[in-house]
Design an enzyme around this catalytic site. Structure first.
Site, PDB file in Angstrom:
ATOM      1  N   ASP A  79      -9.136  59.548  35.283  1.00 41.61           N
ATOM      2  CA  ASP A  79      -9.510  60.340  34.111  1.00 41.61           C
ATOM      3  C   ASP A  79      -8.240  60.447  33.272  1.00 41.61           C
ATOM      4  O   ASP A  79      -7.280  61.117  33.686  1.00 41.61           O
ATOM      5  CB  ASP A  79      -9.997  61.723  34.561  1.00 41.61           C
ATOM      6  CG  ASP A  79     -10.474  62.578  33.395  1.00 41.61           C
ATOM      7  OD1 ASP A  79     -10.000  62.348  32.257  1.00 41.61           O
ATOM      8  OD2 ASP A  79     -11.294  63.478  33.626  1.00 41.61           O
ATOM      9  N   ASN A 106      -7.763  51.844  26.201  1.00 37.49           N
ATOM     10  CA  ASN A 106      -9.075  51.600  25.580  1.00 37.49           C
ATOM     11  C   ASN A 106     -10.032  52.777  25.761  1.00 37.49           C
ATOM     12  O   ASN A 106     -10.978  52.917  24.986  1.00 37.49           O
ATOM     13  CB  ASN A 106      -9.676  50.324  26.196  1.00 37.49           C
ATOM     14  CG  ASN A 106     -11.127  50.137  25.831  1.00 37.49           C
ATOM     15  OD1 ASN A 106     -11.443  49.749  24.719  1.00 37.49           O
ATOM     16  ND2 ASN A 106     -12.034  50.435  26.769  1.00 37.49           N
ATOM     17  N   TYR A 173     -12.623  62.433  15.867  1.00 35.79           N
ATOM     18  CA  TYR A 173     -12.441  61.008  16.189  1.00 35.79           C
ATOM     19  C   TYR A 173     -11.446  60.377  15.218  1.00 35.79           C
ATOM     20  O   TYR A 173     -10.510  59.673  15.621  1.00 35.79           O
ATOM     21  CB  TYR A 173     -13.804  60.299  16.102  1.00 35.79           C
ATOM     22  CG  TYR A 173     -13.782  58.862  16.563  1.00 35.79           C
ATOM     23  CD1 TYR A 173     -13.765  58.538  17.920  1.00 35.79           C
ATOM     24  CD2 TYR A 173     -13.786  57.808  15.645  1.00 35.79           C
ATOM     25  CE1 TYR A 173     -13.748  57.216  18.347  1.00 35.79           C
ATOM     26  CE2 TYR A 173     -13.767  56.483  16.064  1.00 35.79           C
ATOM     27  CZ  TYR A 173     -13.756  56.196  17.415  1.00 35.79           C
ATOM     28  OH  TYR A 173     -13.737  54.883  17.835  1.00 35.79           O
TER      29      TYR A 173
HETATM   30  N1  LIG Z   1     -17.790  50.350  19.452  1.00 34.33           N
HETATM   31  C1  LIG Z   1     -17.194  50.521  18.307  1.00 34.33           C
HETATM   32  O1  LIG Z   1     -17.806  50.369  17.248  1.00 34.33           O
HETATM   33  C2  LIG Z   1     -15.735  50.874  18.247  1.00 34.33           C
HETATM   34  C3  LIG Z   1     -15.081  50.747  17.015  1.00 34.33           C
HETATM   35  C4  LIG Z   1     -13.741  51.076  16.936  1.00 34.33           C
HETATM   36  C5  LIG Z   1     -13.053  51.516  18.054  1.00 34.33           C
HETATM   37  N2  LIG Z   1     -13.716  51.640  19.234  1.00 34.33           N
HETATM   38  C6  LIG Z   1     -12.933  52.122  20.383  1.00 34.33           C
HETATM   39  O2  LIG Z   1     -13.000  51.177  21.419  1.00 34.33           O
HETATM   40  C7  LIG Z   1     -12.847  51.825  22.686  1.00 34.33           C
HETATM   41  C8  LIG Z   1     -13.978  51.402  23.605  1.00 34.33           C
HETATM   42  O3  LIG Z   1     -15.203  51.843  23.042  1.00 34.33           O
HETATM   43  P1  LIG Z   1     -16.623  51.172  23.373  1.00 34.33           P
HETATM   44  O4  LIG Z   1     -17.327  51.019  22.079  1.00 34.33           O
HETATM   45  O5  LIG Z   1     -16.451  50.017  24.260  1.00 34.33           O
HETATM   46  O6  LIG Z   1     -17.344  52.393  24.099  1.00 34.33           O
HETATM   47  P2  LIG Z   1     -17.762  52.640  25.627  1.00 34.33           P
HETATM   48  O7  LIG Z   1     -18.393  53.972  25.651  1.00 34.33           O
HETATM   49  O8  LIG Z   1     -18.495  51.475  26.146  1.00 34.33           O
HETATM   50  O9  LIG Z   1     -16.322  52.686  26.351  1.00 34.33           O
HETATM   51  C9  LIG Z   1     -15.556  53.831  26.435  1.00 34.33           C
HETATM   52  C10 LIG Z   1     -15.079  53.952  27.861  1.00 34.33           C
HETATM   53  O10 LIG Z   1     -14.153  55.040  27.952  1.00 34.33           O
HETATM   54  C11 LIG Z   1     -14.405  55.681  29.178  1.00 34.33           C
HETATM   55  N3  LIG Z   1     -13.904  57.047  29.184  1.00 34.33           N
HETATM   56  C12 LIG Z   1     -14.348  58.131  28.490  1.00 34.33           C
HETATM   57  N4  LIG Z   1     -13.666  59.233  28.816  1.00 34.33           N
HETATM   58  C13 LIG Z   1     -12.738  58.845  29.738  1.00 34.33           C
HETATM   59  C14 LIG Z   1     -11.729  59.522  30.457  1.00 34.33           C
HETATM   60  N5  LIG Z   1     -11.530  60.839  30.316  1.00 34.33           N
HETATM   61  N6  LIG Z   1     -10.965  58.812  31.308  1.00 34.33           N
HETATM   62  C15 LIG Z   1     -11.153  57.487  31.488  1.00 34.33           C
HETATM   63  N7  LIG Z   1     -12.110  56.786  30.832  1.00 34.33           N
HETATM   64  C16 LIG Z   1     -12.888  57.469  29.983  1.00 34.33           C
HETATM   65  C17 LIG Z   1     -15.923  55.640  29.350  1.00 34.33           C
HETATM   66  O11 LIG Z   1     -16.322  55.853  30.686  1.00 34.33           O
HETATM   67  C18 LIG Z   1     -16.233  54.238  28.846  1.00 34.33           C
HETATM   68  O12 LIG Z   1     -16.204  53.294  29.891  1.00 34.33           O
HETATM   69  C19 LIG Z   1     -12.822  53.319  22.393  1.00 34.33           C
HETATM   70  O13 LIG Z   1     -11.483  53.774  22.350  1.00 34.33           O
HETATM   71  C20 LIG Z   1     -13.443  53.407  21.002  1.00 34.33           C
HETATM   72  O14 LIG Z   1     -13.018  54.544  20.292  1.00 34.33           O
HETATM   73  C21 LIG Z   1     -15.032  51.326  19.361  1.00 34.33           C
END
Ligand SMILES: NC(=O)c1ccc[n+]([C@@H]2O[C@H](COP(=O)([O-])OP(=O)(O)OC[C@H]3O[C@@H](n4cnc5c(N)ncnc54)[C@H](O)[C@@H]3O)[C@@H](O)[C@H]2O)c1
Length: 277
Positions: A79, A106, A173
């Protein structure tokens, strides 16, 4: 292509199928890198529901998928809000692989969206704690190890288009991702002398589990059906499509490798030309 053979990477938040973290882990594994799949592993606390969290069984499946590409991988639950978890993540990785060369911050929370005047303090804290403090704690733990081993390394922070532009209902965010660019630049300046490069990648919309939730949230807010909303995103993008998880993974592999050896403190847009600055 990038010869990451023999290197070891930790990817936080990489335990959820269809996520950016999973794609990054698989891409690094394809490049020959040992990979540590790390995620919260299960729902913790009231603010996280199972819907948004990578589970331990998903982590194990992603480990297997990396190993199927011919490299070594392990799963370590962490975490990123908890200092001891982050220190354990680095210590266990070093114990298994000898050292850590690459950290990809990430893990992120992007589903706590509320009108600014209604924004709850606990939502603000939950988002900032994962997206910004989590990157701080993991970077600190890994930088200590990289400095001690005198091996240098590459830290890559997954920021967002929301690190460059504002978005409605997303005060926490957007603030967290702008802050992540600040952390990137500060760490690049301070850690460069130890051979540690620190960069950020800024994606725009990608339909991951989180992206799907955001599509539903914003199409409801705008009174559009899901497909019309998504088409609108594609139409305003110069390349007329949305991003793919592998678009981000490819940028990360480049920043992890020696091909980017003179690049640090950068916040690279991977947005199909939608974001310029
Ligand atoms: N999907 C998009 O459009 C997008 C765009 C820009 C940036 N992002 C960024 O990319 C990254 C991945 O996002 P995604 O879209 O793959 O979403 P996702 O929800 O699939 O992945 C996020 C991951 O973070 C993990 N997580 C959350 N809280 C946590 C904690 N306290 N400790 C450890 N892990 C934790 C979750 O379990 C999940 O596996 C994020 O940082 C997100 O902000 C995503």
């Amino acid at each position: 292509m990038y010869s990451l053979k023999g290197k070891t990477a930790i990817v936080t938040g990489s335990g959820r199928h269809a996520g950016i973290g999973e794609a990054i882990a698989l891409r690094l594994a394809e490049e020959g890198c040992n990979v540590v799949i790390s995620d919260i592993g299960k729902a913790k606390g009231n603010e996280f529901t199972d819907e948004h969290i990578g589970t331990t069984s998903e982590m194990d499946e992603i480990v297997q998928a990396c190993e199927n590409l011919g490299t070594k991988a392990i799963a370590i639950p962490c975490d990123v809000r908890i200092t001891k978890d982050c220190e354990n993540l680095v210590n266990q990785s070093v114990k298994t692989f000898g050292q850590v060369d690459i950290l990809v911050n990430n893990a992120g929370v992007g589903y706590l969206m509320e009108a600014f005047t209604e924004f709850k303090e606990e939502s603000w804290d939950a988002v900032l704690d994962v997206n910004l403090k989590g990157a701080f704690l993991c970077s600190q733990a890994v930088a200590r190890q990289m400095i001690a081993s005198k091996t240098g390394g590459s830290i890559i922070n997954i920021a967002s288009q929301a690190a460059k532009s504002g978005f409605p209902f997303a005060a926490a965010y957007t603030a967290s991702k702008h802050g992540l660019i600040g952390l990137t630049r500060s760490n690049a300046v301070e850690l460069g002398t130890f051979g540690i490069r620190v960069n950020a990648v800024c994606p725009n919309h990608i339909t991951t589990g989180l992206g799907h939730w955001q599509n539903k949230f914003f199409s409801d807010k705008l009174g559009l059906d899901y497909e019309t909303y998504l088409q609108g995103i594609k139409d305003r993008n110069p390349l007329k499509r949305t991003g793919l998880v592998d678009d981000i993974a490819k940028a990360v592999a480049f920043l992890a490798s020696d091909q980017s050896s003179y690049i640090t403190g950068e916040a690279m847009n991977v947005t199909g030309g939608e974001e310029y600055h």
